[in-house]
Design an enzyme around this catalytic site. Sequence first.
Site, short mmCIF file in Angstrom:
data_model
loop_
_atom_site.label_atom_id
_atom_site.label_comp_id
_atom_site.label_asym_id
_atom_site.label_seq_id
_atom_site.Cartn_x
_atom_site.Cartn_y
_atom_site.Cartn_z
N LYS A 60 -0.35 15.64 -38.41
CA LYS A 60 0.72 14.70 -38.03
C LYS A 60 0.67 14.37 -36.54
CE LYS A 60 4.10 17.36 -39.48
NZ LYS A 60 3.51 18.55 -40.11
N ARG B 229 12.99 17.53 -42.11
CA ARG B 229 12.30 18.62 -42.79
C ARG B 229 13.11 19.16 -43.97
NH1 ARG B 229 8.90 20.32 -38.37
NH2 ARG B 229 7.54 22.05 -38.84
N ARG C 158 -7.95 26.04 -35.19
CA ARG C 158 -7.20 25.61 -34.00
C ARG C 158 -6.91 26.82 -33.11
NH1 ARG C 158 -1.88 22.19 -35.19
NH2 ARG C 158 -0.73 24.13 -35.28
N ARG D 251 0.68 29.20 -29.34
CA ARG D 251 2.08 29.09 -29.70
C ARG D 251 2.52 30.40 -30.34
NH1 ARG D 251 2.63 23.60 -33.09
NH2 ARG D 251 4.02 24.93 -34.29
N ARG E 216 5.81 29.34 -42.43
CA ARG E 216 5.92 27.90 -42.19
C ARG E 216 5.54 27.11 -43.44
NH1 ARG E 216 2.34 27.99 -37.02
NH2 ARG E 216 2.24 25.73 -37.16
P1 ADP Z 1 4.25 22.62 -37.41
O1 ADP Z 1 3.02 22.48 -36.56
O2 ADP Z 1 4.34 23.94 -38.10
O3 ADP Z 1 4.50 21.46 -38.30
P2 ADP Z 1 6.38 21.91 -35.50
O4 ADP Z 1 5.84 21.87 -34.13
O5 ADP Z 1 6.72 20.61 -36.15
O6 ADP Z 1 5.42 22.79 -36.39
O7 ADP Z 1 7.68 22.84 -35.53
C1 ADP Z 1 7.65 24.19 -35.07
C2 ADP Z 1 8.93 24.91 -35.46
O8 ADP Z 1 10.06 24.21 -34.91
C3 ADP Z 1 9.22 24.98 -36.95
O9 ADP Z 1 8.55 26.05 -37.58
C4 ADP Z 1 10.74 25.15 -36.95
O10 ADP Z 1 11.12 26.46 -36.62
C5 ADP Z 1 11.16 24.25 -35.80
N1 ADP Z 1 11.46 22.87 -36.26
C6 ADP Z 1 10.78 21.74 -35.88
N2 ADP Z 1 11.30 20.65 -36.46
C7 ADP Z 1 12.32 21.08 -37.23
C8 ADP Z 1 13.25 20.45 -38.10
N3 ADP Z 1 13.21 19.12 -38.30
N4 ADP Z 1 14.17 21.22 -38.73
C9 ADP Z 1 14.22 22.54 -38.54
N5 ADP Z 1 13.37 23.21 -37.75
C10 ADP Z 1 12.43 22.51 -37.09
#
Ligand code: ADP
Length: 214
Positions: free
Chosen positions: A13, A88, A127, A139, A150
């Site tokens: 994404k 989400r 990664r 991270r 996740r």
């Molecule tokens: P990923 O690479 O796993 O898709 P993101 O960078 O989008 O991760 O998000 C990292 C973390 O931030 C998630 O695991 C969650 O804890 C939190 N997070 C991000 N966006 C949301 C959301 N829309 N709702 C709830 N938690 C979120």
Amino acid sequence: MRLILLGPPGAGKGTQAQRLVAKYGLVQLSTGDMLRAAVKAGTPVGRQVQQIMARGELCPDTLVVGIVGQRIDEPDARNGFILDGFPRTVPQAMALDRILAAKGHDLDAVIELQVDENALLRRIENRIAEMKAKGEALRDDDNAQVLHNRLKAYREMTAPLIAYYRQKGVLRPINGMASIDEVTAAIDRVLTLKSAADGLARAESKKKSEQLSS
Ligand code: ADP
């Protein structure tokens, strides 16, 4: 243009969002980035979500919706944006619908990046290995156990959005297993078709109103 990129962690994404930013001049709104920034800055929100994120669980809907609602109102997002990592959950999607409806806006497309889970695990492991090799900071949530959480959160809470947006007629599934360039090209096709269809619809409604007034 108002777009959502939907897909599990590691689906690509962020990569595709950056390309869309470059090509269409949209802003990328990544809730993951916003929340990580809050954690880093040690704000009250950051303190509230730090542990949740480190476990790979989802942050509370109301908190995330509040952040996105404010961000969407900023001048650089008025003409369009790409949401990456939001919504989400179904309640987040419903809240977004309300936020957009209040401004008289619609979603143009929800681009679903379809990938298989084994490939995701390999991608994320790569990664992590690349970042380690470059000496970059990892991270907190890039490790096997947290990744498992996740993915679980994705399957249980986020995957239902696929049906939600399909029903609304805005879902555009794309094969996320293709190369980065091929995925970009597929997204381009979706967006070109969408703007052609919008143009046609505008022409139709103009014709109708002209017929009515003559
Ligand atoms: P990923 O690479 O796993 O898709 P993101 O960078 O989008 O991760 O998000 C990292 C973390 O931030 C998630 O695991 C969650 O804890 C939190 N997070 C991000 N966006 C949301 C959301 N829309 N709702 C709830 N938690 C979120």
